[in-house]
Each structure stands twice: as C-alpha cells, then as structure tokens.
Design a protein around this motif. Structure first.
Motif, PDB file in Angstrom:
ATOM      1  N   LEU A 198      -8.267   2.348  -7.675  1.00  0.00           N
ATOM      2  CA  LEU A 198      -8.928   1.047  -7.836  1.00  0.00           C
ATOM      3  C   LEU A 198     -10.010   1.098  -8.907  1.00  0.00           C
ATOM      4  N   SER A 199     -10.743   2.201  -8.959  1.00  0.00           N
ATOM      5  CA  SER A 199     -11.854   2.269  -9.921  1.00  0.00           C
ATOM      6  C   SER A 199     -11.382   2.393 -11.368  1.00  0.00           C
ATOM      7  N   ILE A 200     -10.211   3.003 -11.610  1.00  0.00           N
ATOM      8  CA  ILE A 200      -9.747   3.154 -12.995  1.00  0.00           C
ATOM      9  C   ILE A 200      -8.561   2.245 -13.325  1.00  0.00           C
ATOM     10  N   GLY A 201      -8.071   1.490 -12.349  1.00  0.00           N
ATOM     11  CA  GLY A 201      -6.972   0.561 -12.594  1.00  0.00           C
ATOM     12  C   GLY A 201      -5.638   1.236 -12.866  1.00  0.00           C
ATOM     13  N   SER A 202      -5.290   2.249 -12.077  1.00  0.00           N
ATOM     14  CA  SER A 202      -4.053   2.996 -12.292  1.00  0.00           C
ATOM     15  C   SER A 202      -2.958   2.569 -11.317  1.00  0.00           C
ATOM     16  N   VAL A 203      -1.835   2.115 -11.859  1.00  0.00           N
ATOM     17  CA  VAL A 203      -0.684   1.738 -11.036  1.00  0.00           C
ATOM     18  C   VAL A 203      -0.063   2.980 -10.397  1.00  0.00           C
ATOM     19  N   SER A 204       0.045   4.049 -11.174  1.00  0.00           N
ATOM     20  CA  SER A 204       0.691   5.250 -10.639  1.00  0.00           C
ATOM     21  C   SER A 204      -0.132   5.862  -9.513  1.00  0.00           C
ATOM     22  N   LEU A 205      -1.448   5.921  -9.658  1.00  0.00           N
ATOM     23  CA  LEU A 205      -2.276   6.443  -8.568  1.00  0.00           C
ATOM     24  C   LEU A 205      -2.269   5.494  -7.370  1.00  0.00           C
ATOM     25  N   PHE A 206      -2.254   4.190  -7.637  1.00  0.00           N
ATOM     26  CA  PHE A 206      -2.167   3.226  -6.539  1.00  0.00           C
ATOM     27  C   PHE A 206      -0.884   3.446  -5.747  1.00  0.00           C
ATOM     28  N   ALA A 207       0.241   3.558  -6.467  1.00  0.00           N
ATOM     29  CA  ALA A 207       1.531   3.775  -5.803  1.00  0.00           C
ATOM     30  C   ALA A 207       1.509   5.066  -5.000  1.00  0.00           C
ATOM     31  N   ASP A 208       0.934   6.098  -5.578  1.00  0.00           N
ATOM     32  CA  ASP A 208       0.892   7.390  -4.892  1.00  0.00           C
ATOM     33  C   ASP A 208      -0.054   7.357  -3.698  1.00  0.00           C
ATOM     34  N   SER A 209      -1.155   6.607  -3.814  1.00  0.00           N
ATOM     35  CA  SER A 209      -2.089   6.537  -2.681  1.00  0.00           C
ATOM     36  C   SER A 209      -1.464   5.796  -1.501  1.00  0.00           C
ATOM     37  N   VAL A 210      -0.754   4.710  -1.777  1.00  0.00           N
ATOM     38  CA  VAL A 210      -0.068   3.993  -0.712  1.00  0.00           C
ATOM     39  C   VAL A 210       0.978   4.911  -0.075  1.00  0.00           C
ATOM     40  N   ASP A 211       1.579   5.735  -0.906  1.00  0.00           N
ATOM     41  CA  ASP A 211       2.559   6.693  -0.404  1.00  0.00           C
ATOM     42  C   ASP A 211       1.893   7.742   0.493  1.00  0.00           C
ATOM     43  N   PHE A 212       0.671   8.147   0.181  1.00  0.00           N
ATOM     44  CA  PHE A 212      -0.058   9.069   1.062  1.00  0.00           C
ATOM     45  C   PHE A 212      -0.278   8.441   2.439  1.00  0.00           C
ATOM     46  N   LEU A 213      -0.645   7.163   2.457  1.00  0.00           N
ATOM     47  CA  LEU A 213      -0.842   6.470   3.730  1.00  0.00           C
ATOM     48  C   LEU A 213       0.473   6.391   4.501  1.00  0.00           C
ATOM     49  N   GLU A 214       1.541   6.046   3.804  1.00  0.00           N
ATOM     50  CA  GLU A 214       2.866   5.989   4.423  1.00  0.00           C
ATOM     51  C   GLU A 214       3.265   7.347   4.986  1.00  0.00           C
ATOM     52  N   ASP A 215       2.991   8.418   4.229  1.00  0.00           N
ATOM     53  CA  ASP A 215       3.330   9.769   4.712  1.00  0.00           C
ATOM     54  C   ASP A 215       2.526  10.132   5.959  1.00  0.00           C
ATOM     55  N   ALA A 216       1.260   9.743   5.977  1.00  0.00           N
ATOM     56  CA  ALA A 216       0.446  10.017   7.171  1.00  0.00           C
ATOM     57  C   ALA A 216       1.042   9.308   8.385  1.00  0.00           C
ATOM     58  N   LEU A 217       1.424   8.047   8.214  1.00  0.00           N
ATOM     59  CA  LEU A 217       2.012   7.295   9.316  1.00  0.00           C
ATOM     60  C   LEU A 217       3.352   7.886   9.752  1.00  0.00           C
ATOM     61  N   ILE A 218       4.175   8.272   8.778  1.00  0.00           N
ATOM     62  CA  ILE A 218       5.471   8.879   9.101  1.00  0.00           C
ATOM     63  C   ILE A 218       5.280  10.156   9.908  1.00  0.00           C
ATOM     64  N   ASN A 219       4.376  11.010   9.457  1.00  0.00           N
ATOM     65  CA  ASN A 219       4.179  12.277  10.153  1.00  0.00           C
ATOM     66  C   ASN A 219       3.598  12.080  11.547  1.00  0.00           C
ATOM     67  N   LEU A 220       2.710  11.104  11.705  1.00  0.00           N
ATOM     68  CA  LEU A 220       2.190  10.809  13.045  1.00  0.00           C
ATOM     69  C   LEU A 220       3.270  10.229  13.957  1.00  0.00           C
TER      70      LEU A 220
END
Length: 194
Positions: free
Chosen positions: A30-52
């Motif tokens: 959010l602070s640097i306006g990166s689409v790739s980091l945004f996509a990857d961060s949402v993926d981190f949240l998804e991975d946390a939910l999947i693993n739980l």
C-alpha cells in the motif's frame, strides 16, 4: 496419529508465518503502490487461512475432508480476483513502485515461503487435496517472489509500473492454476470426474 500430529504442528507454524508476513507485505504494498506485492500479500492471507482450515480439517472424517479440498480450490482463487482488481486500477496510472522496498520485501517473502515449502514438502501427499493445496500455495508463492525480486531490480533501471502490473497478473494466473490442480485432486478423491 503421530504423522497427523506432526502435520498439524507444521500447518500451524506455516499458517502463523503466512499471517505474520501478510501484515508486513500488505503495508509495504500500500505504501509504495505495488500490484505484485499486493497480490502476494493477499496470497499470504489466503495461505494462512488455508493452513488453518487444513489444520482443523485433519481431525475430521474422510468425507468432510474431501469437501474441504474442493472448497479450497475456490479459496485459492481469491488472490487472483484481488489481483485483477488491483491491476486494472493501477493500469490507469502505471507509476513505478519504489524498487528498494519492493525488492527487500520480496526477499523477505521468499524466505518465508521457502521455509513453508520446506516444512510442507514431505507432507504434500498426506490427506490428498488438503495438504497438496498447502504445499502448492507455498511453492507457487516462492516462484512469485523470485519474479517480484526481478521486477524490483529491473525497476531500478526502467522506471515503469508495467513490470509490476504484469508480474501481479502472473501471480494471479499462478493461483488460478493451483486452484485447478487442487480441484482436480479433490474430485479424484471423491471418485467424481475431474
């Protein structure tokens, strides 16, 4: 039962790693306006939910586990949808993200994802589609992080946001392919046609 207990501990550790790095990567994106980091961060949240979810589902009988495997295929699509949304918004103003935080954050994400993939690799065939989903997510994320690092390095030389957008969309497509693989694995478990 010892194998399941070990797998559940691994899944919990991987979930916490993913959840922790989601907050890091999301705030930098959010602070640097990166689409790739945004996509990857949402993926981190998804991975946390999947693993739980897998952590919990391993204590269930076979039939509910098969249903969860099919459901996970849809959950994996969430980052792809979020990425498309972010890429469309960024395409109207394709300014380049700051390459140093982009690269450093992607290096940290790579370390987290390699750790998760290494923890999960020996369990990837246990419980069919469930653990396959967890392992595929970690593996795909590590590949995505390498691409983001390359974007960061190239952005030092080429001041364009299009590299970031393209890699962000690529991450979304990688997640869509993982969703397809998990769906097929879950369908094979139930005996339904893939």
């Amino acid at each position: 039962m010892i194998v399941v207990d070990t797998l559940r501990r691994v899944l919990l550790v991987v979930a916490l790693l993913n959840l922790g790095y989601f907050f890091v990567e999301f705030s930098v994106a959010l602070s640097i306006g990166s689409v790739s980091l945004f996509a990857d961060s949402v993926d981190f949240l998804e991975d946390a939910l999947i693993n739980l979810l897998i952590f919990t589902a391993l204590m269930w009988t076979a039939s509910p586990r098969r249903a969860v495997g099919s459901f996970l295929a849809f959950v994996i699509l969430i980052p792809a949808i979020a990425t498309i949304w972010a890429a469309i918004a960024k395409a109207f103003d394709p300014y380049p993200p700051d390459p140093l935080p982009l690269t450093m954050t992607a290096l940290g994400a790579l370390a987290v994802n390699l750790t998760a993939a290494l923890l999960l690799v020996r369990h990837r065939h246990h419980s069919g589609g469930l653990t396959k989903a967890a392992w595929l997510s970690a593996r795909n994320d590590a590949l995505a992080n390498v691409a983001i690092i390359i974007v960061g390095v190239l952005t030092f030389r080429f001041a364009t946001g299009w590299l970031d957008i393209i890699v962000g969309v690529g991450i979304g497509l990688l997640n869509a392919d993982a969703a397809r693989a998990v769906w097929k694995a879950a369908r094979r478990e139930t005996g339904a046609p893939a």
